[in-house]
Each structure stands twice: as C-alpha cells, then as structure tokens.
Enzyme design. Structure first.
Site, PDB file in Angstrom:
ATOM      1  N   GLU A 162      35.848  -2.708 -72.771  1.00  0.00           N
ATOM      2  CA  GLU A 162      36.313  -2.389 -74.125  1.00  0.00           C
ATOM      3  C   GLU A 162      37.733  -1.834 -74.171  1.00  0.00           C
ATOM      4  O   GLU A 162      38.029  -0.928 -74.941  1.00  0.00           O
ATOM      5  CB  GLU A 162      35.345  -1.434 -74.810  1.00  0.00           C
ATOM      6  N   GLU A 263      26.076  -4.857 -72.903  1.00  0.00           N
ATOM      7  CA  GLU A 263      25.372  -3.813 -73.649  1.00  0.00           C
ATOM      8  C   GLU A 263      24.731  -4.482 -74.859  1.00  0.00           C
ATOM      9  O   GLU A 263      25.372  -5.292 -75.530  1.00  0.00           O
ATOM     10  CB  GLU A 263      26.336  -2.722 -74.152  1.00  0.00           C
TER      11      GLU A 263
END
Length: 457
Positions: A162, A263
């Site tokens: 990220e 995730e």
C-alpha cells in the site's frame, strides 16, 4: 496491512559474484517450494491456492517479529491447523533474529510464509520516495531476503504494501517496481532460491488497473512475479456479482501473472466470509489464486479471529465462521482454468489518476555504493532497532534504462517467465560498479500501515 503497509547487476556479473550465499538452514525433506507458471502458483505439478491469514500479533503499534517468538509461533500453529490454512502473511520480521524454530514448525504443519521485506524504519516513504530509496534501505531488505530465501516454505516476498493509496501517490510506482527488480537481482547474484517477488496494493478504484499493469509491463527483469490486492469491497451480506467481483475477474482476465488477495474480510457488518466460496471456485480461479484474511489476532482495528492474552488464545466468533467457510470451500479440480502463457501488460500512460512522469522504459538507478551487496552479500541486518533509512538518500533521482544491469540468472528454482527475456546491460557497467542498475526499491508504507511497509507521512 489494513491501512498500513532489486534487480540488477549485469548478467555477466551473476557468474563472477564474489562470496557465497549464507549457509542454508536445515530443510524439511517434505517441503515443496511454491513456484510460478503462467498466471498461477504451483506446488510441484498441482495448482496451489493461497488459503491463509495475516499474522502480526501486536499490530502496527507494537512491531514485533512473530517468527522469532518460538513459543508464540508454536501456540498459534495449533490454531492455524484448526483453521485449515496453508499460508500466513507476516508484515515485519527482525533480520537479526533466529527463525529456524518457527519456520520449521510451520513447515511441519504444511504452512508457507508470505513475507513483507520492509519494516517501519526501513521502508519507502510515499511522501518522499526518492530520499527513502537508498543503499541503507536496500541493505536491510537484502539481509532479510538472504535469510528467508533459505527456507523452502517461504512462499513469496512482498516488496511493498500500500505505498500508493490515492492518485497523488502514484508517483511512487517506479520506486516500488525498482525494489521488486532489485530483490530479484539480489537473489540471482547471490544464487539464492528464486522466491517469487511482487507487490501488495491498496484497492484504489481510480488506479487499481494501472498499477497492476505497471508492475507487469516491460522486460522480465523488472516485472513482478505476482500481484496482490488488499480488497475489502465484499461486505456481507453480499454475492459474487453484487460485490462487483465478477467485473474485477473479467477486467483482469488477460493478466499474465498470478493474482491473489493479500488482505480481505470486510468487517463493516457481521462477517460471514461468504466471499471464500467464490475465491476457491471457478468464479475466480482462472484469474485469482486464493487469499489471506485480515487478521489473526484482535488489534485496535477489530478484525481479529482470536484474542491473545499471554500464553492463552481465545477464539472469537469470526474464527469459527472462517474455519467453517474454509472447510466448505473446495479448490477447483485440475488446473482451475489458469492461463498457461501470456504476455507483459502495456505500461499505463500519464493521466490525472496516474501521476508517473518517469518514462516506462526507465526506473531509478541502483543506489550508489550498493553494488557490494550483490558481490559479497548484505551482511548482518539492522533489525528492528536500527537507526532507519528513510532519510538516508538524496532528493535527486538518477534514472537508468529499466533493465540496465539486471542480474537475470543464477538463482535456483523459481518462476517461469512468459514474456520476452530480459536484456542484460553489462556494457553499462564498469568493473566493480553498479551505478546504472535499475534496481530500485519499491517500498512501503503507510503511516498507519502495519509492517511490511509502513510509511512515515
């Protein structure tokens, strides 16, 4: 983590690198390393689907190495076996610690490790990627890679997590790609096992497909071996089409690398984990190779499956729900409809949602002074208590041809590329130098990002 968070010497150098790899740890005879073929992972001749959880007890606020905690690891492996998983993702490890006990215990349980190579202090800062990509940073990354490539049950390395979380931070993409390249080059130069390397992306709607394409464009030496999304868009109650996941599968149907969910598990409502049935079915198996539920232990963000208190582990409601969901989800038969071959993606062009001004055939050059790591190894890592690397570089970014100087052979085992072979660039190097290697760091992470790529804003 949820809201949290190279490749290059000349091909000729791969055969002349001085020094030898670190002595491998004792391997479990029954562990088959996972490889990449086409757009899928493979365990020998069988399709391998990642079925696991994200594992970082203590969370971002208490960055510790769960693989160095032998007692805690053995305690939690019993729960992993109950869940029926085959993979755990760890966001932060201490590259000075001993990991044999836990890694071998995981191997005995048939569990693989998906590892973020970054730590809170040694990662790419999305606010200043050029300064945080430097030789000090790469030394830490390489030290981690050297240690964990020796374990047969290290499934893959995340070069970043990220780093890009909106349109304005897409300028970090070349650094993310460079790190991926640098790790691949280091493994080749050091003749380590070729562990797949890729990126764990935030699911940013405006640039999700551009980033995926960018990490898969160009020559093999700079492309990822896989691509992963942190995707919380399926919130129960919902369906495969209702959540729009059918559209994502369709949009990525020609992608030539393995894709999985690094995730998942929206907790907006009561979690039913209905997405698990689709992930491990022909709904998605032609494009996706499984996923990792966020997260094992209960932390401040309230995604936990269990609550840890010292030596005791209390199963929460989501534990049983996920356990049943995994038990009722059978992997597709055969190869799951994977793509056996495919070509590199087309690099995205600059736009209002893709703020990358570096040319597609260029990347940040390998940091000055880092070539010794490829020749002699990274040496002892700085661990979690080092002084950090995010301010150790320069405001100026030297650019080079994307594949210049990349080490493209030398590692054992590994991936099977599907695009044209990389072009080495030995002519761009002077003996003993690595100044124009396109290696680069691709890093990680967010201020609130957990490990693996925590970024200081």
């Amino acid at each position: 983590m949820k809201s949290v968070a190279i490749a290059a010497v000349a091909g000729a150098l791969a055969t002349t690198v001085a020094g030898s790899p670190a002595t491998p740890v004792q391997k479990r005879a029954d562990v088959t390393s996972i490889t990449v073929k086409g757009n899928a992972f493979w365990k020998g001749n069988e399709r391998f689907y990642i079925r696991g959880v994200d594992y970082q007890p203590g969370g971002a606020s208490d960055a510790k190495d769960p693989i160095a905690d032998a007692d805690g690891c053995k305690r939690d492996i019993e729960k992993f076996k109950e869940l029926g998983i085959n993979t755990v993702r760890v966001y932060t490890v201490d590259n000075t610690a001993e990991h044999d006990t836990c890694m071998n215990a995981l191997a005995d349980a048939g569990i693989y490790l998906a590892l973020d190579v970054n730590t809170p202090k040694y990662s790419i800062n999305r606010a200043s990627p050029q300064v945080s990509y430097n030789k000090v940073y790469l030394q830490s990354v390489f030290a981690t890679v050297e240690k964990f490539a020796a374990y047969s049950n290290t499934l893959l390395f995340f070069s970043g997590n990220e780093v890009i979380n909106d349109d304005s931070t897409t300028n970090c993409a070349p650094f993310v790609k460079a790190v991926t390249r640098d790790i691949k080059s280091y493994m080749n130069a050091r003749k380590l096992r070729k562990v797949p390397v890729g990126y764990s992306a935030a699911d940013v709607e405006s640039n999700r497909y551009e980033m995926a394409a960018y990490m898969n464009c160009g020559e093999d030496s700079v492309r990822s071996d896989f691509y992963a999304f942190n995707d919380y868009s399926w919130c129960d109650p919902n369906t495969f089409t209702g959540a729009g996941w059918d559209q994502k599968v369709q949009k990525l149907s020609n992608y030539s690398l393995p894709i999985f969910l690094s995730e998942f598990g929206c907790n907006t409502n009561k979690r039913q984990f209905n997405e698990v049935k689709s992930i491990y079915s022909t709904d998605m198996s032609s494009v996706y190779s499984g996923g990792l539920v966020y997260e094992y232990s209960q932390e401040d963000s309230n995604y936990g499956l269990v609550e840890i208190n010292g030596d005791s582990v209390k199963e929460l409601t989501d534990f049983t729900t996920l356990k049943n969901a995994y038990a009722n989800a059978t992997d597709p038969s055969g190869d799951g409809g994977y793509k056996s071959s495919g070509s590199a993606s087309e690099c995205p062009t600059e736009s209002k949602t893709w703020n990358v001004t570096i040319k597609a055939d260029q990347l940040p050059a390998f940091p000055s002074g880092a070539s010794d790591y490829l020749k002699n190894g990274a040496g002892a890592g700085p661990g979690l208590k080092g002084s950090g690397s995010q301010s150790s570089g320069s405001q100026e970014t030297d650019l080079a041809g994307a594949g210049d100087g990349a080490v493209t052979s030398g590692a054992a085992g590994g991936t099977t590329g599907t695009s044209s072979p990389s072009k080495g660039a030995a002519s761009a190097l002077r003996p003993g130098e690595f100044s124009f290697a396109p290696l680069v760091m691709g890093a990680v992470v967010l201020v609130s990002s957990l490990f693996g790529g925590l970024l200081v804003l």
